[in-house]
Design a protein around this motif. Structure first.
Motif, PDB file in Angstrom:
ATOM      1  N   SER A 238      58.588  48.084   8.344  1.00 37.57           N
ATOM      2  CA  SER A 238      59.698  47.363   8.963  1.00 37.57           C
ATOM      3  C   SER A 238      59.254  46.603  10.219  1.00 37.57           C
ATOM      4  N   ALA A 239      58.032  46.862  10.688  1.00 39.63           N
ATOM      5  CA  ALA A 239      57.444  46.107  11.796  1.00 39.63           C
ATOM      6  C   ALA A 239      56.131  45.507  11.309  1.00 39.63           C
ATOM      7  N   GLU A 240      55.831  44.316  11.807  1.00 39.67           N
ATOM      8  CA  GLU A 240      54.639  43.587  11.357  1.00 39.67           C
ATOM      9  C   GLU A 240      53.492  43.845  12.318  1.00 39.67           C
ATOM     10  N   LEU A 241      52.302  44.114  11.780  1.00 35.70           N
ATOM     11  CA  LEU A 241      51.187  44.565  12.598  1.00 35.70           C
ATOM     12  C   LEU A 241      50.633  43.464  13.500  1.00 35.70           C
ATOM     13  N   GLY A 242      50.725  42.209  13.094  1.00 34.70           N
ATOM     14  CA  GLY A 242      50.215  41.130  13.925  1.00 34.70           C
ATOM     15  C   GLY A 242      50.938  41.037  15.257  1.00 34.70           C
ATOM     16  N   SER A 243      52.269  40.971  15.219  1.00 32.09           N
ATOM     17  CA  SER A 243      53.036  40.896  16.470  1.00 32.09           C
ATOM     18  C   SER A 243      52.947  42.208  17.240  1.00 32.09           C
ATOM     19  N   ALA A 244      52.844  43.341  16.515  1.00 27.03           N
ATOM     20  CA  ALA A 244      52.711  44.634  17.182  1.00 27.03           C
ATOM     21  C   ALA A 244      51.408  44.697  17.990  1.00 27.03           C
ATOM     22  N   THR A 245      50.340  44.165  17.440  1.00 28.01           N
ATOM     23  CA  THR A 245      49.055  44.160  18.143  1.00 28.01           C
ATOM     24  C   THR A 245      49.157  43.391  19.456  1.00 28.01           C
ATOM     25  N   GLU A 246      49.860  42.263  19.442  1.00 31.39           N
ATOM     26  CA  GLU A 246      50.035  41.481  20.670  1.00 31.39           C
ATOM     27  C   GLU A 246      50.848  42.264  21.700  1.00 31.39           C
ATOM     28  N   GLU A 247      51.866  42.972  21.243  1.00 26.32           N
ATOM     29  CA  GLU A 247      52.701  43.739  22.172  1.00 26.32           C
ATOM     30  C   GLU A 247      51.927  44.912  22.765  1.00 26.32           C
ATOM     31  N   LEU A 248      51.095  45.551  21.965  1.00 26.02           N
ATOM     32  CA  LEU A 248      50.280  46.640  22.490  1.00 26.02           C
ATOM     33  C   LEU A 248      49.275  46.115  23.514  1.00 26.02           C
ATOM     34  N   LEU A 249      48.737  44.927  23.282  1.00 30.32           N
ATOM     35  CA  LEU A 249      47.849  44.302  24.263  1.00 30.32           C
ATOM     36  C   LEU A 249      48.598  43.969  25.552  1.00 30.32           C
ATOM     37  N   ARG A 250      49.844  43.523  25.421  1.00 31.92           N
ATOM     38  CA  ARG A 250      50.633  43.194  26.616  1.00 31.92           C
ATOM     39  C   ARG A 250      50.843  44.424  27.487  1.00 31.92           C
ATOM     40  N   LEU A 251      51.226  45.537  26.876  1.00 33.00           N
ATOM     41  CA  LEU A 251      51.564  46.728  27.636  1.00 33.00           C
ATOM     42  C   LEU A 251      50.340  47.540  28.047  1.00 33.00           C
ATOM     43  N   HIS A 252      49.222  47.301  27.393  1.00 30.88           N
ATOM     44  CA  HIS A 252      48.003  48.008  27.781  1.00 30.88           C
ATOM     45  C   HIS A 252      46.839  47.013  27.826  1.00 30.88           C
ATOM     46  N   PRO A 253      46.813  46.144  28.835  1.00 29.35           N
ATOM     47  CA  PRO A 253      45.685  45.199  28.945  1.00 29.35           C
ATOM     48  C   PRO A 253      44.404  45.961  29.250  1.00 29.35           C
ATOM     49  N   PRO A 254      43.312  45.615  28.590  1.00 39.65           N
ATOM     50  CA  PRO A 254      42.062  46.343  28.847  1.00 39.65           C
ATOM     51  C   PRO A 254      41.556  46.176  30.270  1.00 39.65           C
ATOM     52  N   LEU A 255      41.842  45.042  30.899  1.00 43.06           N
ATOM     53  CA  LEU A 255      41.535  44.847  32.315  1.00 43.06           C
ATOM     54  C   LEU A 255      42.842  44.803  33.089  1.00 43.06           C
TER      55      LEU A 255
END
Length: 367
Positions: A238-255
């Motif tokens: 029910s959720a798409e992995l492409g947009s989910a990956t961007e959201e996870l990057l937003r909330l947990h930036p590696p730097l």
């Protein structure tokens, strides 16, 4: 000296989008000169997209070795060298890693799950899966010989920069002598690049592709473990992995931060910034700007648009952005396939660094 900010997106005081922050000394660190903290998305974008005003060149007190990295160069030299690297890191080369990345993630997960089920039922997704997964993917991309891969874990420690800049010339010589289908081989046989220029490019690819990717991968999984409903949405489609990956990057930036130095007197959000002042973009804070992100503290797997800055912006947009997204998407796919639930089995300790957002350990139940 790169400032060490407080955890996540909080500052000691930020009465304005651009605020001056003192750097008092600590028992193991002398006082710093202070810096301008940039916390609003629009200002962050302005700084990152204007290298003429906000220079990437190392500031006073920073390691001289930084001058040997492409990430600490400004146009026009940065532009020319980046074009060579981008020409080698083609979309086709990135896509060829898809099958290998799937196999590697699956094998690491299988081994970790088998070990966990034979012992206490707990596996550490950070140390047993995401760290070796991202390190070995990078080693493949750059053509690091198998005999040298034992060095990789040490290249995220306090002497990582010295170690990687010292290793790069050896890798370049090796790939000139023994060419293969990898990025270093392509760059090492580019007659338009000098040895000094190669020794800027290869350490950059090592430094930006190792610890930041490790931290992004583990950080995204940690967020999913903390949000079981989001994990279920990805599992049931029910959720798409492409947009989910961007959201996870937003909330947990590696730097957590990106540093620049004012190359001239200027003004930023009403503040007078003097030539030579340090200007530090706080990514996690910019990603919580409610003028850009609706309900910024909420994990929204379908968030669109999602103009996060986790992979940079402007001239220094991450060279390996496509490779990073591929690795993350594949890892998440394999974790979703292997674990019906992502249940934490203990606390998730952070590294304590103010510069990277490392997840030191991610203990989860094997099922």
């Amino acid at each position: 000296m790169i400032p060490s900010p407080p955890p996540r997106h909080r500052l000691p005081h930020s009465p304005a989008p651009v605020s001056w922050q003192d750097e008092p000394g600590t028992p193991d660190r002398p006082p710093g000169p202070g810096f301008w903290a940039v916390t609003r998305h629009a200002d962050a974008l302005r700084v990152l997209q204007d290298p003429a005003t906000y220079s990437s060149l190392p500031g006073p007190g920073e390691l001289p070795l930084l001058r040997r990295l492409l990430s600490h160069q400004d146009p026009p030299q940065h532009t020319r060298l980046r074009e060579h690297a981008a020409g080698a890191l083609t979309a086709e080369r990135v896509q060829r890693f898809t099958a290998t990345a799937h196999e590697r993630a699956r094998a690491l997960l299988t081994r970790a799950l088998d070990t966990a089920r034979a012992t206490d039922g707990v596996l550490d997704l950070a140390t047993a899966v995401s760290a070796p997964y991202t390190a070995l993917n990078l080693a493949d991309l750059l053509g690091v010989p198998h005999a040298d891969r034992r060095r990789l874990p040490g290249w995220t420690g306090p002497h990582a920069l010295e170690d990687m800049t010292g290793y790069a010339p050896h890798l370049i010589v090796h790939r000139r002598r023994y060419p293969d289908d990898d990025l270093t081989t392509v760059l090492a046989h580019n007659a338009r690049l000098t040895s000094d220029e190669l020794e800027m490019l290869v350490p950059l690819l090592l430094t930006t592709g190792l610890a930041p990717m490790r931290d992004a991968a583990a950080g995204g999984l940690a967020l999913l473990a903390e949000h079981p409903e989001a994990y279920r949405e990805l599992r049931d489609g029910s959720a798409e992995l492409g947009s989910a990956t961007e959201e996870l990057l937003r909330l947990h930036p590696p730097l957590l931060t990106i540093r620049r130095t004012a190359a001239t007197d200027t003004e930023l959000s009403g503040r007078r910034v003097r030539r030579g002042d340090q200007v530090v973009v706080f990514l996690a804070t910019a990603h919580h700007d409610d003028q850009v992100f609706t309900a910024p503290g909420r994990l929204d797997l379908a968030r669109t648009p999602n103009p996060h800055l986790s992979l940079g912006a402007g001239p220094h947009l991450c060279l390996g952005a496509d490779f990073a997204r591929l690795q993350l998407r594949v890892l998440y796919e394999e974790v979703l396939r292997a674990l019906p639930e992502l249940r934490l089995a203990g606390p998730v300790p952070a590294s304590g660094s103010g510069v990277t957002d490392e997840v030191a350990s991610l203990p989860v139940r094997a099922g």
